[in-house]
Scaffold this active site. Structure first.
Site, PDB file in Angstrom:
ATOM      1  N   ASP A 329       0.849  -1.192   0.000  1.00  0.00           N
ATOM      2  CA  ASP A 329       0.000   0.000   0.000  1.00  0.00           C
ATOM      3  C   ASP A 329       0.879   1.234   0.000  1.00  0.00           C
ATOM      4  OD1 ASP A 329      -2.498  -1.057   0.017  1.00  0.00           O
ATOM      5  OD2 ASP A 329      -2.710  -1.117   2.180  1.00  0.00           O
ATOM      6  N   ASP A 588      -5.162  -3.287   4.851  1.00  0.00           N
ATOM      7  CA  ASP A 588      -5.670  -2.822   6.142  1.00  0.00           C
ATOM      8  C   ASP A 588      -7.191  -2.877   6.241  1.00  0.00           C
ATOM      9  OD1 ASP A 588      -6.282  -0.837   4.385  1.00  0.00           O
ATOM     10  OD2 ASP A 588      -5.423   0.813   5.552  1.00  0.00           O
ATOM     11  N   ASP A 592      -9.694  -5.842   1.658  1.00  0.00           N
ATOM     12  CA  ASP A 592      -8.383  -6.400   1.308  1.00  0.00           C
ATOM     13  C   ASP A 592      -8.282  -7.878   1.676  1.00  0.00           C
ATOM     14  OD1 ASP A 592      -7.463  -3.983   0.367  1.00  0.00           O
ATOM     15  OD2 ASP A 592      -6.641  -3.360   2.291  1.00  0.00           O
TER      16      ASP A 592
END
Length: 951
Positions: A329, A588, A592
């Site tokens: 990310d 997170d 996901d």
């Protein structure tokens, strides 16, 4: 508390009665319980967790003696008393007792270490225990979900795992994913008054609920009682089994050969033959292997947790060591996730509105409590955070969700008029406001301008609500303005990415932001700007140059992707795995979870939702990329220790089986099984320390290469066996040592030959660990203090036994210090070639040896190292020239140089390094500014030119 007893016995139908009756039955209110009431109810209902099966300590201890390797030892123990008869001697009780002692020592160490590891793991997992927001003593606070009791009021929001069975109170409907409980593939809508089940995941919305069942009384708890836990055989267990089977088969082959030669051909005595078979069984089995490997993993897991990476699955360590692609990310991992707004760059689109009012509306559309990073930034931009709710009354807050990508607040102003303010992704707000084409163009122009500076965009809108109802659609939305959000990169991200590339791990940026922002962040971090929009994953990119490139290849070569949704993450992982990459993925959010589960190593970042944590293999307790790269290095160290030991174990099996078989068959010398037991006990004691050994991690992603383990083990074991055979021939048939060193002759003296042979086997067998633990010369890489100390103590004991012991039952007699010195010298001399064999095997297995011999006829060259360095330099120059890079300075290489042998990075990391190099050379205020100004002047396409930059 009589009514509560009925509830515990499930005599009341709390799932279906009206919500007010639920409060009556549970003797609670919408203000929740007090701490004292909570404590009393825990006594009645128990803690909110499933009962763990209490495992018998005795059965657990005995379980360590129940595996294929232990079975072979147990068979040897039975042979020692049941079959070792005759020859006028009693059963072999000494060997029987010795084998049992060896088994008990191994089981005891395994039991203690696993117990300690289990306690440490339990303490670590306690940090990951599900937390929930609960109303106690009139205040909201975050508590462990285990303290919940029926009657508690809890808050459930996006990404939360529902902590207990509960009935929803007033609020907006929730979208709940209960596929794990009911098998429904799509999220179901739950309205106020409906029941939600423990273990399901909130996909959208936010609401309060009253707990009606906890622990084993929940729907999930009852289902868990009906299902036995399944034991999955992991990859690690398969590797362990393969190595164990190899050792067992090697011993079986040795035993069959001995039986065929000793009894029908040599007509040896039955008792002597059985003792020779016992030697192979006892000495050949790597009985300590399960213990050493599990202890190494447990200690490594504890070390990782100290570095901020908690492993939920122990075997994730070996996958982390082999990871060669990390999809990371951007927000919060590569950047700080500490947002700021440059007020000077705020763009206003509505008439009669100033920049301050745009910020105020954005703050109103934000939470003042329980904030995310954007909410905190918006409210923090006001002179006084209280202004966000000053002069208005909040009616309803719409929380962020991945579908709408916006938040909104319905409120009443001082005059009693109803309004809504909303902030969110520009595309969503543009659609909401139904903007005209000219406004859209202007908005996109500003967004592009922000993106070129690496700034994210946040749109703000407002509407009036004349119907004065929170559920009414309201009047037309008005687009108010755009805010630029700056999320600075972490100070260590660029250096960490550079380290990752050197370690052969290619970092790909996965961001939901725009492509221009991704490229700018990539340029700042030195990871290259070869990034694509998420549409490229579906083959729908507008860029014509990408059309001819297969999607798999595009994903493999990209530095990152922008505008990514969670489903794209899953696709990226899947495609990379199809190309045989070991993929790590950070995440997170609740969406996901599929990608985290699919990845070889799912990594839940610091502050991840419960859903992301439950789907991951590793949970980070500290933010940033550096934690992951540190964990990769530590995992490679752990993996290296395990690999070192397995090569050692295979080598010892081959060395014992082949060495003692040849001595028994050629000279009909019967080695005492008890002395092999002594070697095994001293070996196991020493080898346990390898779990804390100082090792050099592999410079590239590592994995279990069984062909390398078996080939190295067979070659080293065969060499040591032949050395022992030569040594025995020298003492049994010649006076070589007597003539050279003046020691007394022990030729044809069985008991003294036994002592000498015992000491020689003991020294070199244990010294072998220093060869298998090192990548370069064994005397260059310093071993751990514990390993050296254990080795010296074990060999001191072995030497004292050989020098002084006069044990008739073991057929040994002291040989004195002179012989001990000679044997040590002999062992040291023949120790050194072990490293050369190790390098040779590695070289042959790499495939380069055959390429050189067949393609370049290097066997007949006079060049140093057969011209290896020169050919590698030519290859490197050709590759760098092909990609427009200067050739590096020539460097000398040697066949056994560790850096030379392992310096080649994986191709994918090498490509990323080149792009990063180009990106850094295109910094602002250097060539870039000049080139771009010329390009714009000439009306050329900058993207086409970027692809042709040469340095």
């Amino acid at each position: 508390m009589g009514g509560l007893e009925e509830i515990r016995n499930e005599a009341v139908d709390l799932e279906n009665i009206p919500i007010e009756e639920v409060f009556e039955q549970l003797k609670c209110t919408r203000q929740g319980l007090t701490s004292d009431e909570g404590a009393q109810r825990v006594e009645i209902f128990g803690l909110n967790k499933l009962e763990e099966k209490k495992e018998s300590k005795v059965l657990k201890f005995l379980g360590f003696m129940w595996n294929p390797l232990s079975w072979v030892m147990e068979m040897a123990a039975i042979m020692a008393i049941a079959l070792a008869n005759g020859g006028g001697k009693p059963p072999d009780w000494q060997d029987f007792v010795g084998i049992i002692v060896l088994l008990v020592i191994n089981s005891t160490i395994s039991f203690i270490e696993e117990n300690n590891a289990g306690n440490a793991a339990a303490a670590l997992m306690a940090n990951l225990a599900p937390k929930t927001k609960v109303l106690r003593d009139g205040r909201w606070g975050e508590q462990e979900a285990s303290i919940l009791v029926p009657g508690d009021i809890v808050s459930i929001k996006l990404g939360d795992i529902v902590p207990a069975d509960a009935r929803l109170l007033e609020g907006d409907p929730l979208k709940i994913d209960q596929s794990g409980l009911t098998g429904e593939s799509l999220p179901v809508t739950k309205n106020p008054g409906d029941e939600v089940f423990s273990g399901s995941t909130c996909k959208q919305g936010e609401i309060e609920a009253v707990v009606i069942a906890t622990g084993v009384h929940t729907f999930f708890g009852k289902a868990a009682h009906l299902v036995d836990s399944t034991n999955q055989v992991g990859h690690f267990q398969q590797v362990l089994t393969a190595i164990g089977n190899f050792c067992i088969v090697s011993i079986a082959v040795g035993i069959v050969i001995e039986i065929i030669v000793m009894f029908p051909i040599q007509r040896r005595k039955y008792r002597a033959g059985i003792e020779n078979l016992l030697v192979l069984l006892i000495g050949g089995i790597p009985i300590a292997m399960p213990t050493v490997l599990s202890v190494t993993m447990a200690i490594g897991s504890h070390k990782l947790s100290q570095q901020g990476a908690i492993t939920k699955r122990m075997t994730a360590i070996e996958e982390l060591a082999g990871m060669d692609v990390l999809c990371s990310d951007k927000t919060g991992t590569l950047t700080l996730n500490k947002l700021s707004v440059d007020k000077n760059l705020v763009e206003v689109f509505a008439k009669g509105v100033d920049k301050e009012h745009v910020l105020l509306l954005a703050a109103r559309a934000s939470r003042v409590e329980n904030q995310d990073a954007i909410d905190a930034c918006m409210v923090g931009m006001l002179a006084d955070p209280k202004e966000a709710r000053a002069g208005i009354r909040e009616v309803h807050f719409l929380p962020f969700n991945p579908t709408d990508k916006r938040t909104a607040l319905t409120y009443i102003d001082a005059e009693g008029n109803w309004h809504r303010a909303s902030k969110g992704a520009p595309e969503q707000i543009i659609t909401l406001c139904n903007c005209k084409e000219d406004v859209k163009r202007k908005v996109h122009s500003v967004i592009e301008k922000y993106a070129e500076r690496g700034l994210r965009s946040l749109a703000v809108a407002r509407q009036e609500v004349p119907e004065k109802s929170k559920d009414s659609p309201g009047g037309p939305w008005q687009f108010i303005g755009l805010l630029p959000l700056f999320d600075p990169p972490r100070h260590d991200s660029a250096e960490t990415i550079r380290k990752a590339l050197v370690l052969g791990v290619n970092v790909k940026m996965i961001t939901g932001d725009q492509l221009a922002i991704g490229k700018e962040t990539g340029r700042r971090l030195g990871m290259g700007t070869n990034m694509y929009p998420s549409s490229a994953l579906l083959g729908q990119s507008k860029d014509g140059s990408l059309e001819s490139l297969p999607v798999d290849e595009l994903i493999e070569k990209a530095d990152g992707f922008a505008g990514v949704f969670p489903e794209h993450k899953y696709e990226i992982v899947k495609r990379l795995q199809e190309k045989k990459h070991i993929v790590g993925m950070t995440g997170d959010g609740v969406n996901d979870a599929p990608a985290l589960k699919k990845a070889d190593i799912g990594i839940a970042v610091d502050d991840a939702t419960d859903a992301a944590r439950s789907a991951s293999d590793i949970v980070l307790t500290e933010p940033g990329l550096s934690v992951i790269i540190s964990a990769v290095l530590t995992s490679r160290c752990i993996f290296q220790r395990m690999k070192n030991y397995t090569i050692y174990a295979v080598s010892i099996t081959i060395r014992i089986v082949l060495g003692f078989m040849l001595i028994a068959l050629i000279w009909k010398f019967d080695f005492a099984p008890f002395m092999v037991l002594i070697i095994a006990i001293l070996n196991d004691g020493t080898i346990m320390t390898i779990s804390k050994d100082r090792v050099k991690p592999s410079p590239l992603p590592d994995s279990w290469k069984l062909n390398e383990i078996f080939a190295t083990g067979v070659v080293l074991g065969t060499y040591l066996a032949l050395v022992t055979v030569v040594f025995f021939w020298l003492i049994h048939k010649t006076d070589f040592f007597t003539n050279k060193f003046g020691v007394e002759s022990i030729r044809n003296t069985e008991f003294k030959e036994m002592s000498a042979l015992y000491l020689q086997v003991s020294i070199v067998s244990q010294a072998l660990i220093f060869v298998t633990r090192s990548r370069s010369w064994s005397f260059v890489e310093r071993p751990g203090f514990l390993l050296v100390t254990a080795f010296l103590l074990a060999q001191l004991v072995a030497t004292l036994i050989a020098v002084y012991a006069n044990w008739d039952f073991a057929r040994i007699k002291g040989i004195g210090w002179g012989w001990a010195g000679v044997i040590w010298l002999f062992s040291i001399v023949f120790y050194f070639p072990l490293d050369i064999f190790k390098f040779f095997i590695r070289f042959v297995l790499s495939g380069r040896a055959w390429d050189n011999l067949l393609q370049n006829k290097t066997a007949f060259t006079t060049k140093e190292n057969y011209g290896k360095g020169e050919r590698e330099a030519q290859w490197a120059t050709a590759q760098r020239t092909l990609h427009g890079l200067q050739a590096p300075e020539p460097a000398s290489h040697t066949l056994f140089n560790d850096k030379s042998s392992y310096r080649e990075l994986s191709e994918i990391a090498e490509q990323a390094k080149r792009r990063a190099e180009i990106a850094r050379l295109r910094e602002l205020n250097t060539l870039k500014g000049h080139v771009e100004s010329v390009v714009k002047l000439k009306g050329l396409d900058i993207d086409t030119i970027n692809q042709n930059y040469t340095v």
